[in-house]
Design an enzyme around this catalytic site. Structure first.
Site, mmCIF file in Angstrom:
data_model
loop_
_atom_site.group_PDB
_atom_site.id
_atom_site.type_symbol
_atom_site.label_atom_id
_atom_site.label_comp_id
_atom_site.label_asym_id
_atom_site.label_seq_id
_atom_site.Cartn_x
_atom_site.Cartn_y
_atom_site.Cartn_z
ATOM 1 N N LYS A 151 -0.710 -1.428 -113.464
ATOM 2 C CA LYS A 151 -2.136 -1.774 -113.570
ATOM 3 C C LYS A 151 -2.740 -1.920 -112.170
ATOM 4 C CE LYS A 151 -5.393 -5.295 -115.112
ATOM 5 N NZ LYS A 151 -5.608 -6.679 -115.532
ATOM 6 N N HIS A 206 -2.108 -22.959 -102.357
ATOM 7 C CA HIS A 206 -1.870 -24.212 -101.626
ATOM 8 C C HIS A 206 -2.831 -25.306 -102.056
ATOM 9 C CE1 HIS A 206 0.005 -25.788 -97.676
ATOM 10 N NE2 HIS A 206 0.911 -25.704 -98.620
ATOM 11 N N HIS A 209 -8.035 -22.962 -90.248
ATOM 12 C CA HIS A 209 -7.477 -22.620 -91.573
ATOM 13 C C HIS A 209 -6.743 -21.292 -91.408
ATOM 14 C CE1 HIS A 209 -6.941 -22.502 -95.802
ATOM 15 N NE2 HIS A 209 -8.183 -22.363 -96.234
ATOM 16 N N GLY A 236 -1.011 -23.194 -85.201
ATOM 17 C CA GLY A 236 0.205 -22.982 -85.983
ATOM 18 C C GLY A 236 1.068 -24.228 -86.077
ATOM 19 N N PHE A 237 0.537 -25.352 -85.602
ATOM 20 C CA PHE A 237 1.286 -26.618 -85.716
ATOM 21 C C PHE A 237 0.442 -27.676 -86.404
ATOM 22 C CE2 PHE A 237 3.699 -24.411 -82.624
ATOM 23 C CZ PHE A 237 5.011 -24.821 -82.866
ATOM 24 N N HIS A 272 -0.214 -30.301 -89.959
ATOM 25 C CA HIS A 272 -0.693 -30.039 -91.320
ATOM 26 C C HIS A 272 -1.358 -31.269 -91.889
ATOM 27 C CE1 HIS A 272 -0.833 -28.644 -95.474
ATOM 28 N NE2 HIS A 272 -0.832 -27.450 -94.903
ATOM 29 N N ARG A 327 7.355 -23.786 -95.967
ATOM 30 C CA ARG A 327 7.206 -22.335 -95.860
ATOM 31 C C ARG A 327 7.676 -21.813 -94.507
ATOM 32 N NH1 ARG A 327 0.912 -22.546 -97.018
ATOM 33 N NH2 ARG A 327 1.210 -24.052 -95.332
ATOM 34 N N ASP A 383 1.669 -20.607 -90.508
ATOM 35 C CA ASP A 383 1.019 -19.630 -89.638
ATOM 36 C C ASP A 383 1.818 -19.298 -88.382
ATOM 37 O OD1 ASP A 383 -1.295 -19.182 -91.181
ATOM 38 O OD2 ASP A 383 -2.016 -21.163 -90.604
ATOM 39 N N ARG A 410 -3.919 -14.829 -100.928
ATOM 40 C CA ARG A 410 -4.547 -16.039 -101.474
ATOM 41 C C ARG A 410 -5.561 -15.727 -102.578
ATOM 42 N NH1 ARG A 410 -4.653 -21.243 -99.426
ATOM 43 N NH2 ARG A 410 -2.488 -20.759 -98.867
ATOM 44 N N ARG A 461 -20.343 -32.398 -106.471
ATOM 45 C CA ARG A 461 -21.455 -32.805 -105.623
ATOM 46 C C ARG A 461 -21.211 -34.255 -105.192
ATOM 47 N NH1 ARG A 461 -25.085 -35.754 -103.005
ATOM 48 N NH2 ARG A 461 -27.198 -34.900 -102.933
HETATM 49 N N1 COA Z 1 -1.687 -29.142 -81.452
HETATM 50 C C1 COA Z 1 -1.810 -30.247 -80.707
HETATM 51 N N2 COA Z 1 -2.134 -31.444 -81.227
HETATM 52 C C2 COA Z 1 -2.313 -31.514 -82.546
HETATM 53 C C3 COA Z 1 -2.166 -30.395 -83.392
HETATM 54 C C4 COA Z 1 -1.848 -29.181 -82.787
HETATM 55 N N3 COA Z 1 -1.702 -28.077 -83.519
HETATM 56 N N4 COA Z 1 -2.394 -30.760 -84.669
HETATM 57 C C5 COA Z 1 -2.665 -32.057 -84.642
HETATM 58 N N5 COA Z 1 -2.623 -32.503 -83.370
HETATM 59 C C6 COA Z 1 -2.892 -33.865 -82.930
HETATM 60 C C7 COA Z 1 -4.393 -34.125 -82.949
HETATM 61 O O1 COA Z 1 -4.997 -33.774 -81.734
HETATM 62 C C8 COA Z 1 -4.442 -35.588 -83.233
HETATM 63 O O2 COA Z 1 -4.139 -36.265 -82.038
HETATM 64 P P1 COA Z 1 -4.886 -37.660 -81.669
HETATM 65 O O3 COA Z 1 -4.478 -38.595 -82.777
HETATM 66 O O4 COA Z 1 -4.357 -37.989 -80.342
HETATM 67 O O5 COA Z 1 -6.346 -37.332 -81.695
HETATM 68 C C9 COA Z 1 -3.277 -35.801 -84.190
HETATM 69 O O6 COA Z 1 -2.353 -34.762 -83.898
HETATM 70 C C10 COA Z 1 -3.689 -35.769 -85.650
HETATM 71 O O7 COA Z 1 -4.325 -34.516 -85.905
HETATM 72 P P2 COA Z 1 -5.620 -34.319 -86.821
HETATM 73 O O8 COA Z 1 -6.431 -33.184 -86.268
HETATM 74 O O9 COA Z 1 -6.311 -35.629 -87.014
HETATM 75 O O10 COA Z 1 -4.967 -33.894 -88.182
HETATM 76 P P3 COA Z 1 -5.747 -33.202 -89.364
HETATM 77 O O11 COA Z 1 -4.995 -33.542 -90.585
HETATM 78 O O12 COA Z 1 -7.178 -33.515 -89.333
HETATM 79 O O13 COA Z 1 -5.629 -31.666 -89.019
HETATM 80 C C11 COA Z 1 -4.842 -29.505 -88.799
HETATM 81 C C12 COA Z 1 -4.673 -30.826 -89.524
HETATM 82 C C13 COA Z 1 -3.943 -28.466 -89.467
HETATM 83 C C14 COA Z 1 -6.292 -29.028 -88.860
HETATM 84 C C15 COA Z 1 -4.404 -29.693 -87.320
HETATM 85 O O14 COA Z 1 -3.042 -30.046 -87.275
HETATM 86 C C16 COA Z 1 -4.697 -28.461 -86.502
HETATM 87 O O15 COA Z 1 -5.820 -28.288 -86.014
HETATM 88 N N6 COA Z 1 -3.672 -27.557 -86.315
HETATM 89 C C17 COA Z 1 -3.884 -26.343 -85.593
HETATM 90 C C18 COA Z 1 -4.550 -25.299 -86.472
HETATM 91 C C19 COA Z 1 -3.612 -24.784 -87.544
HETATM 92 O O16 COA Z 1 -2.459 -24.493 -87.296
HETATM 93 N N7 COA Z 1 -4.164 -24.631 -88.755
HETATM 94 C C20 COA Z 1 -3.435 -24.119 -89.888
HETATM 95 C C21 COA Z 1 -3.190 -25.206 -90.893
HETATM 96 S S1 COA Z 1 -2.106 -24.660 -92.177
#
Ligand code: COA
Length: 381
Positions: free
Chosen positions: A72, A193, A228, A264-265, A267, A276, A318, A343, A362
């Site tokens: 399909k 996810h 994201h 890439g770091f 979550h 994953r 990622d 996705r 809302r």
């Molecule tokens: N590199 C360096 N520091 C990081 C980090 C990263 N990838 N991810 C988180 N941190 C730090 C933040 O700066 C923050 O530090 P602080 O407390 O001194 O301010 C702390 O870790 C907490 O991070 P926060 O941004 O509040 O977590 P969140 O839950 O809001 O954000 C993400 C989660 C995924 C958005 C965040 O980890 C990020 O921006 N990662 C990089 C983008 C990424 O890989 N996105 C794909 C997600 S699957």
């Protein structure tokens, strides 16, 4: 949903915003399940189309159902002339995510969701046509070729890679098989996810009783951002800057001192690891060894160990997807579009679920602007 999402709830962190039967993230020891099935089992024992069927149609297919489903999808790969025309007219310099977003939106015009049309069938159409549209646009603008997208490839991974690399390069090669396996696994890992930002955007749109294509278009726009889906591309741009492990070590240290984000770091939901990551890391390692890589993979491992030592942050999906895709010969700017091609299955599941028990989404906001004040006449302002 809780009221007053300020402070620790900024970005709706930790807020339960609805119910779902599709996926659990971070339960059972930071694992990930689709409709109760662990991603470890799914990546080991199933192919992406089985997972797509599970998410879109709600059940795992048996052998015959899988064959029928793959047939399909094969039959739905064709590009209508109006879309082909549009893909040719879009600039070759466009962002591929914009190409997919526009493809989805235009299909909503060409093949609208009319009364009686099943959402599941639209999902299958988008799943089948996204690789066709992206690679038609890509080849047309690279070398003027209008490629044939209706090819015999059985799987989504093979369809994508054959359209990208051409059939002759891919014939009877161990490397081609490894690439296909890697991409298939990656598509499974990216498929779903829970209430991530793009899925939530799709549910918000669906909550207004809008159409399927509008919800997916909103989701693609949301996925595009580097916090994201764009993180896999950003991770690759970072990794490929370094010519050696030593260079990566010095530069990453500097970046962390300046509080720069390492893409890439981290979550929002997982606390100890992204389940994953190890699965895709294993594929990246196999391909690195096969291709004789001496830089990309060792640099990636160095960044991983530094991020853990310095920040206690782990790689998310990622990070190693970046090198895995790179070893598959996929251009970096196609990494996030591949996320879309996977996705779409999770988005579809959520759109269908939202419709079954719909409630307008809302929330309210805490007001932090000026108090009520008189409006002075424009002549005296
Ligand atoms: N590199 C360096 N520091 C990081 C980090 C990263 N990838 N991810 C988180 N941190 C730090 C933040 O700066 C923050 O530090 P602080 O407390 O001194 O301010 C702390 O870790 C907490 O991070 P926060 O941004 O509040 O977590 P969140 O839950 O809001 O954000 C993400 C989660 C995924 C958005 C965040 O980890 C990020 O921006 N990662 C990089 C983008 C990424 O890989 N996105 C794909 C997600 S699957």
């Amino acid at each position: 949903m809780s009221s007053n999402p300020t402070g620790s709830q900024a970005g709706l962190k930790g807020v339960v915003a609805g119910r779902t039967a599709i996926c659990t993230v971070g339960e059972d020891g930071d694992n990930l399940h689709y409709r109760g099935y662990s991603i470890y089992d799914l990546t080991e024992k199933a192919c992406f189309e089985e997972v797509a069927h599970l998410l879109i149609w709600g059940t795992l297919p048996n052998k015959q159902q899988l064959k029928n489903y793959q047939n399909k999808l094969k039959s739905l790969r064709g590009i209508p002339p109006a879309l082909a025309n549009c893909l040719e007219k879009m600039p070759g310099s466009a962002h591929p995510m914009d190409v997919l977003r526009t493809t989805c939106s235009l299909l909503g015009v060409l093949e609208p969701e009319v009364e009686g049309k099943r959402a599941e069938d639209i999902a299958d159409r988008l799943l089948a046509i996204f690789p066709s549209a992206l690679l038609y646009w890509y080849h047309y603008h690279q070398n003027g070729h209008k490629i044939e997208v209706n090819i015999a490839a059985e799987t989504t991974a093979a369809h994508f890679l054959t359209l990208l690399h051409g059939p002759r390069i891919r014939q009877h090669s161990d490397l081609a098989e490894m690439m296909e396996k890697t991409l298939d696994i990656s598509l499974i890992l990216y498929a779903e996810h829970e209430f991530n930002a793009s899925t939530f955007a799709a549910r918000v749109c669906t909550g207004t009783k809008s159409d399927f294509y509008s919800a997916v278009t909103a989701a693609i726009g949301t996925l595009r951002g580097p916090l994201h889906g764009g993180a896999n591309e950003a991770a690759m741009y970072l990794i490929s800057q370094f010519n050696s492990v030593e260079e990566a070590q010095t530069r990453i240290k500097e970046m962390l001192e300046k509080k720069e984000l390492i893409m890439g770091f981290g979550h929002r939901v997982y606390k100890k690891c992204d389940p994953r990551s190890d699965v895709i890391k294993a594929q990246s390692k196999i391909l690195a060894e096969f291709s004789g890589d001496k830089t990309i993979y060792p640099v990636s491992e160095k960044i991983e160990s530094m991020m853990w030592e310095e920040k206690k942050l782990f790689p998310n999906l990622d990070f190693y997807s970046a090198s895995a895709y790179h070893f598959c010969g996929i251009p970096t700017f196609m990494f996030t579009p591949l996320f879309v091609m996977s996705r779409i299955t999770g988005w579809a599941a959520h759109i269908i679920e939202q419709r079954k028990d719909n409630k307008l989404i809302r929330p309210t906001a805490e007001y932090i602007g000026p108090s009520a004040r008189p409006l002075t006449d424009i002549s005296v302002r």
